[in-house]
Design a protein around this motif. Structure first.
Motif, PDB file in Angstrom:
ATOM      1  N   ASN A 340       8.032  -1.959   4.536  1.00 38.17           N
ATOM      2  CA  ASN A 340       8.209  -3.080   3.592  1.00 38.17           C
ATOM      3  C   ASN A 340       7.666  -4.395   4.137  1.00 38.17           C
ATOM      4  N   LYS A 341       6.950  -4.317   5.251  1.00 36.50           N
ATOM      5  CA  LYS A 341       6.279  -5.504   5.800  1.00 36.50           C
ATOM      6  C   LYS A 341       4.789  -5.205   5.967  1.00 36.50           C
ATOM      7  N   GLY A 342       4.308  -4.346   5.100  1.00 35.25           N
ATOM      8  CA  GLY A 342       2.914  -3.918   5.144  1.00 35.25           C
ATOM      9  C   GLY A 342       2.775  -2.419   5.069  1.00 35.25           C
ATOM     10  N   VAL A 343       3.779  -1.684   5.546  1.00 40.06           N
ATOM     11  CA  VAL A 343       3.804  -0.235   5.389  1.00 40.06           C
ATOM     12  C   VAL A 343       4.525   0.089   4.083  1.00 40.06           C
ATOM     13  N   ALA A 344       3.843   0.782   3.179  1.00 47.83           N
ATOM     14  CA  ALA A 344       4.383   1.057   1.848  1.00 47.83           C
ATOM     15  C   ALA A 344       4.122   2.507   1.482  1.00 47.83           C
ATOM     16  N   CYS A 346       4.417   3.358  -2.190  1.00 47.37           N
ATOM     17  CA  CYS A 346       4.186   3.385  -3.634  1.00 47.37           C
ATOM     18  C   CYS A 346       3.053   2.426  -3.990  1.00 47.37           C
ATOM     19  N   PRO A 347       1.832   2.942  -4.153  1.00 54.01           N
ATOM     20  CA  PRO A 347       0.707   2.048  -4.477  1.00 54.01           C
ATOM     21  C   PRO A 347       0.843   1.386  -5.836  1.00 54.01           C
ATOM     22  N   HIS A 348       1.466   2.062  -6.790  1.00 53.08           N
ATOM     23  CA  HIS A 348       1.645   1.456  -8.113  1.00 53.08           C
ATOM     24  C   HIS A 348       2.569   0.243  -8.026  1.00 53.08           C
ATOM     25  N   CYS A 349       3.633   0.371  -7.246  1.00 53.46           N
ATOM     26  CA  CYS A 349       4.609  -0.720  -7.141  1.00 53.46           C
ATOM     27  C   CYS A 349       4.057  -1.894  -6.343  1.00 53.46           C
ATOM     28  N   ASP A 350       3.542  -1.598  -5.150  1.00 48.90           N
ATOM     29  CA  ASP A 350       3.251  -2.648  -4.190  1.00 48.90           C
ATOM     30  C   ASP A 350       1.783  -3.065  -4.134  1.00 48.90           C
ATOM     31  N   GLY A 351       0.919  -2.279  -4.765  1.00 49.23           N
ATOM     32  CA  GLY A 351      -0.507  -2.600  -4.733  1.00 49.23           C
ATOM     33  C   GLY A 351      -0.842  -4.029  -5.130  1.00 49.23           C
ATOM     34  N   PRO A 352      -0.280  -4.557  -6.243  1.00 56.94           N
ATOM     35  CA  PRO A 352      -0.633  -5.925  -6.658  1.00 56.94           C
ATOM     36  C   PRO A 352      -0.313  -6.998  -5.628  1.00 56.94           C
ATOM     37  N   LEU A 353       0.608  -6.730  -4.707  1.00 53.01           N
ATOM     38  CA  LEU A 353       0.951  -7.718  -3.687  1.00 53.01           C
ATOM     39  C   LEU A 353      -0.153  -7.861  -2.642  1.00 53.01           C
ATOM     40  N   PHE A 354      -1.106  -6.929  -2.633  1.00 53.19           N
ATOM     41  CA  PHE A 354      -2.183  -6.938  -1.638  1.00 53.19           C
ATOM     42  C   PHE A 354      -3.520  -7.316  -2.266  1.00 53.19           C
ATOM     43  N   LYS A 355      -3.449  -8.018  -3.382  1.00 55.60           N
ATOM     44  CA  LYS A 355      -4.665  -8.435  -4.076  1.00 55.60           C
ATOM     45  C   LYS A 355      -5.579  -9.218  -3.128  1.00 55.60           C
ATOM     46  N   GLY A 356      -6.847  -8.757  -3.066  1.00 56.39           N
ATOM     47  CA  GLY A 356      -7.827  -9.446  -2.232  1.00 56.39           C
ATOM     48  C   GLY A 356      -7.709  -9.173  -0.750  1.00 56.39           C
ATOM     49  N   LYS A 357      -6.814  -8.270  -0.346  1.00 57.22           N
ATOM     50  CA  LYS A 357      -6.610  -7.992   1.071  1.00 57.22           C
ATOM     51  C   LYS A 357      -7.181  -6.619   1.442  1.00 57.22           C
ATOM     52  N   ARG A 358      -7.116  -6.294   2.723  1.00 58.18           N
ATOM     53  CA  ARG A 358      -7.613  -5.016   3.224  1.00 58.18           C
ATOM     54  C   ARG A 358      -6.436  -4.060   3.439  1.00 58.18           C
ATOM     55  N   VAL A 359      -6.582  -2.829   2.980  1.00 60.67           N
ATOM     56  CA  VAL A 359      -5.514  -1.849   3.136  1.00 60.67           C
ATOM     57  C   VAL A 359      -6.091  -0.513   3.567  1.00 60.67           C
ATOM     58  N   GLU A 444      -4.150  -5.484   6.228  1.00 64.29           N
ATOM     59  CA  GLU A 444      -2.866  -6.123   5.914  1.00 64.29           C
ATOM     60  C   GLU A 444      -1.846  -5.161   5.315  1.00 64.29           C
ATOM     61  N   GLY A 445      -2.275  -3.976   4.896  1.00 59.77           N
ATOM     62  CA  GLY A 445      -1.355  -3.031   4.259  1.00 59.77           C
ATOM     63  C   GLY A 445      -1.728  -1.594   4.544  1.00 59.77           C
ATOM     64  N   ILE A 446      -0.710  -0.726   4.616  1.00 62.18           N
ATOM     65  CA  ILE A 446      -0.904   0.708   4.854  1.00 62.18           C
ATOM     66  C   ILE A 446      -0.068   1.471   3.837  1.00 62.18           C
ATOM     67  N   PHE A 447      -0.718   2.319   3.049  1.00 64.64           N
ATOM     68  CA  PHE A 447      -0.030   3.137   2.048  1.00 64.64           C
ATOM     69  C   PHE A 447      -0.040   4.589   2.513  1.00 64.64           C
ATOM     70  N   VAL A 448       1.158   5.132   2.757  1.00 62.80           N
ATOM     71  CA  VAL A 448       1.306   6.477   3.315  1.00 62.80           C
ATOM     72  C   VAL A 448       1.445   7.482   2.170  1.00 62.80           C
ATOM     73  N   GLN A 449       0.530   8.456   2.131  1.00 61.07           N
ATOM     74  CA  GLN A 449       0.503   9.462   1.059  1.00 61.07           C
ATOM     75  C   GLN A 449       0.203  10.835   1.663  1.00 61.07           C
ATOM     76  N   ILE A 450       1.135  11.333   2.470  1.00 68.07           N
ATOM     77  CA  ILE A 450       0.863  12.568   3.220  1.00 68.07           C
ATOM     78  C   ILE A 450       1.846  13.687   2.867  1.00 68.07           C
ATOM     79  N   GLY A 451       2.337  13.677   1.648  1.00 71.53           N
ATOM     80  CA  GLY A 451       3.164  14.791   1.212  1.00 71.53           C
ATOM     81  C   GLY A 451       4.648  14.516   1.276  1.00 71.53           C
ATOM     82  N   LEU A 452       5.420  15.589   1.172  1.00 71.87           N
ATOM     83  CA  LEU A 452       6.866  15.479   1.019  1.00 71.87           C
ATOM     84  C   LEU A 452       7.615  16.309   2.059  1.00 71.87           C
ATOM     85  N   LEU A 453       8.857  15.897   2.316  1.00 75.90           N
ATOM     86  CA  LEU A 453       9.768  16.647   3.179  1.00 75.90           C
ATOM     87  C   LEU A 453      11.019  17.002   2.380  1.00 75.90           C
TER      88      LEU A 453
END
Length: 529
Positions: A340-344, A346-359, A444-453
């Motif tokens: 929640n400080k850059g590691v996220a 949910c791209p749909h939820c948090d993506g707009p907060l990284f507008k113009g940034k590198r992820v 500035e942001g990392i979106f983790v999408q590596i499956g489920l546990l």
């Protein structure tokens, strides 16, 4: 601003107002203010109960508008445009401020009205949302309702992309994000019950005492996702005592954006489907116990015991495990520190907060590639990192990804560390699996999408689990413990899909009912003898 069909629907809703409303719009001459005034004009066009007054107060966010009713002490404000997922929140705020009764229990209303600040002063909430976030409306609607019912509660719902400077200054890097009296209060999806429980620290203990008094169930379902909901409906229709215990109703589906493969429903969204599931379960006599996490499963022969984290124990003749799964984490240094400080997740939820940034997006399956495609339209650059030697997403998604100029794909790469400055993410390290070299990517942001546990940690030592931690079930959904069945993503059943989970939940309930019948026959024979 609103098309004619939407205005007609809004008119129908606003006919339910029982008292007049006054909306005070704070403007600054910007395009955003003009859009807001156009939206408010559409609202007044369809209801003669609503008036709008314009102000220009530099001490108040602009564009924003407050919703109130003459003679009522209501402090409720939207900053930015509540469209997209938040349009429903706007409609509900208008209805509730206009006297339409909320759909919550009398006990919940009493609990809201009794809230006071620790010093007896007001509770000043601010919630940040994005228009593409499907989890945000729950938070916004809960806090709006609380502000309508309790004059000691204030709430401002803030569209993050409209106030980017404030988002950056307050380091809001995930939504929904809630501040209380200027301090971070919570992050993530929450409803009224969750917020009340967090404010009232004694609520959990009181609820545990109530749960201890519950009579045994015929069928107790652990989990409230599609499998759990289907199991509850099928069990309740048999006329047997049925309970559902879950941390939240809906499970992963709440966090799912578009659903287009649920047969007979061409297109829907997760929150809508969850609301429909909960409404359907509510048609039957099912005892739903939310905000409860299972901690242990035991059996004493006649009864199966579900021990909850709160300390309460629920007893049942049969149990259906439907606890689902959760996002898999990278488990590398820095991930927990910067969640929640850059590691996220949910791209749909948090993506707009990284507008113009590198992820970066971690993961090259369908979820990862879809996330990279969506983010590429918002951020300045996307780096997709895949552990395998090639992407695993469908070919059509890979073609779309490869057509985007601001996306870089790195394969055969293992993320080894999340980097940050102590308050937020500023990069990551990955290892080239071919050469062993370590590389750094500044972002500035990392979106983790590596499956489920599977959510099965509490089941270790009670039922047989696969090497991946999934509950092993047979063709009838039975586990290794007598009277215990399982369904959905927590099990070894292949293909983790909503419709499959629903079918497996239904099957588990029928199997549990069959088990109850077979238990009853020997018992009756013993009594006859």
């Amino acid at each position: 601003m609103l098309d004619q069909d939407l205005k007609e629907q809004l008119k129908g809703y606003l006919e339910r107002l029982t008292r007049p409303l006054e909306i005070v719009a704070n403007t600054d001459g910007s395009e955003g203010s003009r859009d807001m005034l156009a939206l408010l004009a559409d609202i007044t066009d369809v209801s003669n109960q609503i008036t709008v007054r314009e102000t220009q107060d530099a001490a108040i966010r602009a564009p924003s508008f407050a919703i109130g009713s003459p003679g009522e002490q209501i402090s409720l404000r939207f900053a930015g445009l509540p469209l997209g997922h938040e349009f429903t929140s706007l409609v509900l705020a208008l209805l509730q401020a206009g006297g339409y009764p909320p759909k919550v229990s009398a006990d919940t209303i009493d609990a809201i009205k009794s809230l006071r600040g620790s010093d007896g002063g007001p509770l000043k909430f601010e919630s940040f949302f994005s228009l593409s976030c499907q989890n945000c409306p729950d938070v916004v609607q809960a806090l709006n309702l609380m502000a309508v019912l309790n004059p000691n509660i204030e709430h401002v719902a803030i569209e993050g992309s409209a106030f980017q400077a404030e988002v950056d200054a307050r380091q809001v890097m995930s939504v929904p994000c809630i501040f209380l009296n200027g301090e971070v209060f919570a992050a993530g999806r929450m409803g009224v019950d969750e917020i009340l429980a967090k404010l009232d620290t004694g609520a959990a203990a009181r609820e545990a005492e109530k749960l201890k008094e519950k009579a045994p169930y015929d069928v107790l379902i652990v989990g409230g996702g599609p499998a759990g909901a289907a199991a509850a409906i099928y069990a309740a229709r048999k006329g047997i005592r049925t309970g559902v215990v879950a941390e939240r109703f809906g499970g992963q589906v709440v966090d799912t954006m578009g659903i287009e493969n649920l047969i007979s429903i061409p297109e829907t969204e997760g929150p809508k489907l969850v609301a429909a599931m909960e409404n359907h379960v509510g048609h039957y006599e099912v005892d739903i116990m939310k905000l409860q996490r299972a901690d242990q499963l035991t059996s004493d022969g006649d009864m199966v015991n579900v021990v909850l984290a709160s300390g309460a124990t629920l007893k049942s003749k049969t149990v259906i495990l439907a606890t689902g799964a959760r996002w898999r984490q990278m488990n590398v240094p820095g991930e927990d520190q910067y969640r929640n400080k850059g590691v996220a997740y949910c791209p749909h939820c948090d993506g707009p907060l990284f507008k113009g940034k590198r992820v970066a997006v971690i993961g090259g399956g369908n979820s990862g590639v879809e996330a990279a495609i969506d983010l590429a339209g918002i951020v300045s650059h996307v780096t997709l990192i895949e552990f395998d030697g090639q992407l695993r997403a469908d070919a059509v998604l890979q073609r779309k990804l490869n057509s985007l100029p601001n996306v870089r794909v790195i394969t055969s790469a293992q993320t080894t560390e999340v980097l940050g400055d102590g308050s937020k993410v500023n990069g990551l390290n990955y290892k080239d699996r071919g050469t062993g070299d370590i590389h750094t990517v500044e972002l500035e942001g990392i979106f983790v999408q590596i499956g489920l546990l599977p959510n099965s940690d509490f089941l270790k030592g009670s039922v047989d689990l696969s090497p991946r931690g999934e509950v092993i079930v047979d063709a009838r959904g039975a586990t290794s413990m007598a009277g215990v069945f399982a369904a959905g993503d927590v099990t070894t059943t292949p293909y983790k899909q909503i419709i499959i989970a629903m079918g497996e939940g239904s099957k588990a309930a029928l199997s549990a009912f069959d088990h109850l019948i077979r238990m009853a026959v020997p018992e009756a024979a013993r009594k006859a003898a």
